[in-house]
Design a protein around this motif. Structure first.
Motif, PDB file in Angstrom:
ATOM      1  N   ALA A  98     -51.795 -31.009 -76.407  1.00  0.00           N
ATOM      2  CA  ALA A  98     -51.557 -32.361 -76.927  1.00  0.00           C
ATOM      3  C   ALA A  98     -50.088 -32.541 -77.295  1.00  0.00           C
ATOM      4  CB  ALA A  98     -52.448 -32.627 -78.137  1.00  0.00           C
ATOM      5  N   ARG A  99     -49.495 -31.530 -77.912  1.00  0.00           N
ATOM      6  CA  ARG A  99     -48.077 -31.611 -78.294  1.00  0.00           C
ATOM      7  C   ARG A  99     -47.164 -31.649 -77.069  1.00  0.00           C
ATOM      8  NH1 ARG A  99     -49.819 -27.771 -82.037  1.00  0.00           N
ATOM      9  NH2 ARG A  99     -48.949 -26.082 -80.786  1.00  0.00           N
ATOM     10  N   GLU A 100     -47.589 -31.009 -75.987  1.00  0.00           N
ATOM     11  CA  GLU A 100     -46.768 -30.911 -74.780  1.00  0.00           C
ATOM     12  C   GLU A 100     -46.923 -32.106 -73.842  1.00  0.00           C
ATOM     13  OE1 GLU A 100     -48.077 -27.243 -73.061  1.00  0.00           O
ATOM     14  OE2 GLU A 100     -47.093 -26.013 -74.591  1.00  0.00           O
ATOM     15  N   GLU A 101     -47.917 -32.950 -74.055  1.00  0.00           N
ATOM     16  CA  GLU A 101     -48.200 -34.047 -73.130  1.00  0.00           C
ATOM     17  C   GLU A 101     -47.146 -35.139 -73.281  1.00  0.00           C
ATOM     18  OE1 GLU A 101     -50.203 -35.586 -69.971  1.00  0.00           O
ATOM     19  OE2 GLU A 101     -50.428 -33.616 -70.860  1.00  0.00           O
ATOM     20  N   THR A 102     -46.345 -35.334 -72.241  1.00  0.00           N
ATOM     21  CA  THR A 102     -45.267 -36.317 -72.294  1.00  0.00           C
ATOM     22  C   THR A 102     -45.794 -37.719 -72.004  1.00  0.00           C
ATOM     23  OG1 THR A 102     -44.716 -35.926 -69.974  1.00  0.00           O
ATOM     24  CG2 THR A 102     -43.502 -34.652 -71.622  1.00  0.00           C
ATOM     25  N   GLY A 103     -45.217 -38.676 -72.662  1.00  0.00           N
ATOM     26  CA  GLY A 103     -45.587 -40.066 -72.433  1.00  0.00           C
ATOM     27  C   GLY A 103     -46.919 -40.467 -73.017  1.00  0.00           C
ATOM     28  N   ALA A 104     -47.492 -39.634 -73.855  1.00  0.00           N
ATOM     29  CA  ALA A 104     -48.819 -39.922 -74.408  1.00  0.00           C
ATOM     30  C   ALA A 104     -48.714 -40.867 -75.593  1.00  0.00           C
ATOM     31  CB  ALA A 104     -49.508 -38.636 -74.833  1.00  0.00           C
ATOM     32  N   LEU A 105     -49.623 -41.841 -75.622  1.00  0.00           N
ATOM     33  CA  LEU A 105     -49.775 -42.703 -76.788  1.00  0.00           C
ATOM     34  C   LEU A 105     -50.706 -42.042 -77.800  1.00  0.00           C
ATOM     35  CD1 LEU A 105     -50.288 -46.056 -74.856  1.00  0.00           C
ATOM     36  CD2 LEU A 105     -48.186 -45.240 -75.955  1.00  0.00           C
ATOM     37  N   GLY A 106     -51.510 -41.106 -77.312  1.00  0.00           N
ATOM     38  CA  GLY A 106     -52.447 -40.367 -78.144  1.00  0.00           C
ATOM     39  C   GLY A 106     -53.222 -39.386 -77.298  1.00  0.00           C
ATOM     40  N   VAL A 107     -53.754 -38.351 -77.932  1.00  0.00           N
ATOM     41  CA  VAL A 107     -54.548 -37.338 -77.238  1.00  0.00           C
ATOM     42  C   VAL A 107     -55.771 -37.021 -78.087  1.00  0.00           C
ATOM     43  CG1 VAL A 107     -54.596 -35.015 -76.250  1.00  0.00           C
ATOM     44  CG2 VAL A 107     -52.469 -36.327 -76.195  1.00  0.00           C
ATOM     45  N   ALA A 108     -56.933 -36.968 -77.427  1.00  0.00           N
ATOM     46  CA  ALA A 108     -58.179 -36.639 -78.124  1.00  0.00           C
ATOM     47  C   ALA A 108     -58.907 -35.518 -77.390  1.00  0.00           C
ATOM     48  CB  ALA A 108     -59.083 -37.864 -78.220  1.00  0.00           C
ATOM     49  N   LEU A 109     -59.499 -34.646 -78.158  1.00  0.00           N
ATOM     50  CA  LEU A 109     -60.356 -33.586 -77.648  1.00  0.00           C
ATOM     51  C   LEU A 109     -61.771 -34.139 -77.598  1.00  0.00           C
ATOM     52  CD1 LEU A 109     -60.801 -30.543 -76.940  1.00  0.00           C
ATOM     53  CD2 LEU A 109     -61.055 -30.153 -79.410  1.00  0.00           C
ATOM     54  N   VAL A 110     -62.409 -34.039 -76.435  1.00  0.00           N
ATOM     55  CA  VAL A 110     -63.781 -34.507 -76.269  1.00  0.00           C
ATOM     56  C   VAL A 110     -64.609 -33.388 -75.638  1.00  0.00           C
ATOM     57  CG1 VAL A 110     -63.129 -36.951 -76.053  1.00  0.00           C
ATOM     58  CG2 VAL A 110     -63.277 -35.560 -74.001  1.00  0.00           C
ATOM     59  N   GLY A 111     -65.857 -33.655 -75.374  1.00  0.00           N
ATOM     60  CA  GLY A 111     -66.704 -32.673 -74.708  1.00  0.00           C
ATOM     61  C   GLY A 111     -67.287 -31.656 -75.660  1.00  0.00           C
ATOM     62  N   SER A 112     -67.678 -30.535 -75.077  1.00  0.00           N
ATOM     63  CA  SER A 112     -68.415 -29.534 -75.843  1.00  0.00           C
ATOM     64  C   SER A 112     -67.585 -28.900 -76.953  1.00  0.00           C
ATOM     65  CB  SER A 112     -68.979 -28.456 -74.911  1.00  0.00           C
ATOM     66  OG  SER A 112     -67.934 -27.779 -74.238  1.00  0.00           O
ATOM     67  N   VAL A 113     -66.284 -28.736 -76.754  1.00  0.00           N
ATOM     68  CA  VAL A 113     -65.462 -28.137 -77.809  1.00  0.00           C
ATOM     69  C   VAL A 113     -65.411 -29.078 -79.011  1.00  0.00           C
ATOM     70  CG1 VAL A 113     -63.179 -27.287 -78.429  1.00  0.00           C
ATOM     71  CG2 VAL A 113     -64.110 -26.756 -76.177  1.00  0.00           C
ATOM     72  N   ALA A 114     -65.218 -30.371 -78.767  1.00  0.00           N
ATOM     73  CA  ALA A 114     -65.178 -31.338 -79.864  1.00  0.00           C
ATOM     74  C   ALA A 114     -66.537 -31.452 -80.549  1.00  0.00           C
ATOM     75  CB  ALA A 114     -64.740 -32.704 -79.354  1.00  0.00           C
ATOM     76  N   ALA A 115     -67.605 -31.378 -79.757  1.00  0.00           N
ATOM     77  CA  ALA A 115     -68.953 -31.524 -80.306  1.00  0.00           C
ATOM     78  C   ALA A 115     -69.457 -30.251 -80.979  1.00  0.00           C
ATOM     79  CB  ALA A 115     -69.922 -31.946 -79.199  1.00  0.00           C
ATOM     80  N   GLY A 116     -68.765 -29.137 -80.742  1.00  0.00           N
ATOM     81  CA  GLY A 116     -69.192 -27.874 -81.348  1.00  0.00           C
ATOM     82  C   GLY A 116     -70.323 -27.190 -80.605  1.00  0.00           C
ATOM     83  N   THR A 117     -70.516 -27.537 -79.341  1.00  0.00           N
ATOM     84  CA  THR A 117     -71.592 -26.944 -78.538  1.00  0.00           C
ATOM     85  C   THR A 117     -71.038 -26.077 -77.408  1.00  0.00           C
ATOM     86  OG1 THR A 117     -71.689 -28.907 -77.127  1.00  0.00           O
ATOM     87  CG2 THR A 117     -73.182 -28.843 -79.038  1.00  0.00           C
ATOM     88  N   ASP A 118     -69.763 -25.739 -77.484  1.00  0.00           N
ATOM     89  CA  ASP A 118     -69.127 -24.967 -76.421  1.00  0.00           C
ATOM     90  C   ASP A 118     -69.526 -23.496 -76.482  1.00  0.00           C
ATOM     91  OD1 ASP A 118     -67.603 -24.943 -78.884  1.00  0.00           O
ATOM     92  OD2 ASP A 118     -66.087 -23.814 -77.788  1.00  0.00           O
ATOM     93  N   HIS A 119     -69.199 -22.804 -75.403  1.00  0.00           N
ATOM     94  CA  HIS A 119     -69.389 -21.356 -75.322  1.00  0.00           C
ATOM     95  C   HIS A 119     -68.087 -20.760 -74.793  1.00  0.00           C
ATOM     96  CE1 HIS A 119     -69.925 -21.912 -70.988  1.00  0.00           C
ATOM     97  NE2 HIS A 119     -70.776 -22.883 -71.287  1.00  0.00           N
ATOM     98  N   PRO A 120     -67.954 -19.464 -74.735  1.00  0.00           N
ATOM     99  CA  PRO A 120     -66.672 -18.866 -74.343  1.00  0.00           C
ATOM    100  C   PRO A 120     -66.133 -19.312 -72.983  1.00  0.00           C
ATOM    101  CG  PRO A 120     -68.055 -17.201 -75.338  1.00  0.00           C
ATOM    102  CD  PRO A 120     -68.919 -18.440 -75.170  1.00  0.00           C
ATOM    103  N   ASP A 121     -66.991 -19.764 -72.079  1.00  0.00           N
ATOM    104  CA  ASP A 121     -66.532 -20.190 -70.759  1.00  0.00           C
ATOM    105  C   ASP A 121     -66.418 -21.708 -70.619  1.00  0.00           C
ATOM    106  OD1 ASP A 121     -66.352 -17.541 -69.780  1.00  0.00           O
ATOM    107  OD2 ASP A 121     -68.514 -17.515 -69.458  1.00  0.00           O
ATOM    108  N   SER A 122     -66.612 -22.436 -71.704  1.00  0.00           N
ATOM    109  CA  SER A 122     -66.512 -23.899 -71.648  1.00  0.00           C
ATOM    110  C   SER A 122     -65.073 -24.322 -71.365  1.00  0.00           C
ATOM    111  CB  SER A 122     -66.938 -24.524 -72.978  1.00  0.00           C
ATOM    112  OG  SER A 122     -68.304 -24.321 -73.211  1.00  0.00           O
ATOM    113  N   ASP A 123     -64.948 -25.422 -70.625  1.00  0.00           N
ATOM    114  CA  ASP A 123     -63.610 -25.956 -70.411  1.00  0.00           C
ATOM    115  C   ASP A 123     -63.198 -26.788 -71.622  1.00  0.00           C
ATOM    116  OD1 ASP A 123     -65.370 -28.093 -69.909  1.00  0.00           O
ATOM    117  OD2 ASP A 123     -63.996 -29.019 -68.503  1.00  0.00           O
ATOM    118  N   ILE A 124     -61.933 -27.132 -71.663  1.00  0.00           N
ATOM    119  CA  ILE A 124     -61.367 -27.929 -72.742  1.00  0.00           C
ATOM    120  C   ILE A 124     -61.071 -29.302 -72.162  1.00  0.00           C
ATOM    121  CG2 ILE A 124     -59.440 -28.138 -74.352  1.00  0.00           C
ATOM    122  CD1 ILE A 124     -59.189 -25.001 -74.028  1.00  0.00           C
ATOM    123  N   ASP A 125     -61.710 -30.334 -72.689  1.00  0.00           N
ATOM    124  CA  ASP A 125     -61.568 -31.689 -72.164  1.00  0.00           C
ATOM    125  C   ASP A 125     -60.688 -32.519 -73.093  1.00  0.00           C
ATOM    126  OD1 ASP A 125     -63.475 -31.503 -69.902  1.00  0.00           O
ATOM    127  OD2 ASP A 125     -64.914 -31.144 -71.509  1.00  0.00           O
TER     128      ASP A 125
END
Length: 135
Positions: free
Chosen positions: A15-42
């Motif tokens: 998120a800090r590295e994303e250029t030109g961003a008006l904002g960045v949000a984490l969504v998906g399983s990591v944000a929902a707390g249902t991820d596992h070690p192989d989950s991607d980061i959305d």
């Protein structure tokens, strides 16, 4: 470090590295707390330019960064094809950066969302999908 904390740390860094961003949000399983070690980061990136999807690998994790304009993010709530995924994603989203409040507004809209906002368009869309499946 626990896999969830590792994923969150990667998301924060991206998120800090994303250029030109008006904002960045984490969504998906990591944000929902249902991820596992192989989950991607959305990550959803609100940006005025360069819409699209970028997939990267960081520290053994796959990360997907989807760039959309604030207008496109808001439009998902009135589209019967997108709303069923957009609403729960934004309800559980973790906003990482949002200096202009663009993503907070999107999340507030998701929290207040009801099917009435899609209206008859949902019935028309569902009927079209059923006809397409029947053919």
């Amino acid at each position: 470090m626990h896999h969830r904390e590792h994923a969150a740390a990667i998301a924060e860094r991206l998120a800090r590295e994303e250029t030109g961003a008006l904002g960045v949000a984490l969504v998906g399983s990591v944000a929902a707390g249902t991820d596992h070690p192989d989950s991607d980061i959305d990550l959803i990136v609100a940006a005025a330019t360069d819409p699209g999807v970028r997939v990267t690998h960081v520290e053994g994790r796959m990360a997907t960064l989807t760039r959309k304009t604030p207008a496109d993010l808001a439009a998902a709530f009135s589209d019967p094809a997108q709303a069923p995924a957009a609403v729960p994603a934004w309800r559980s989203a973790r906003i990482l950066t949002d200096p202009g409040g663009h993503l907070a507004a999107v999340q507030a809209r998701a929290l207040a969302w009801t099917w009435e906002q899609v209206g008859a368009g949902a019935d028309d869309w569902a009927a079209g999908q059923l006809v397409g499946l029947a053919e």
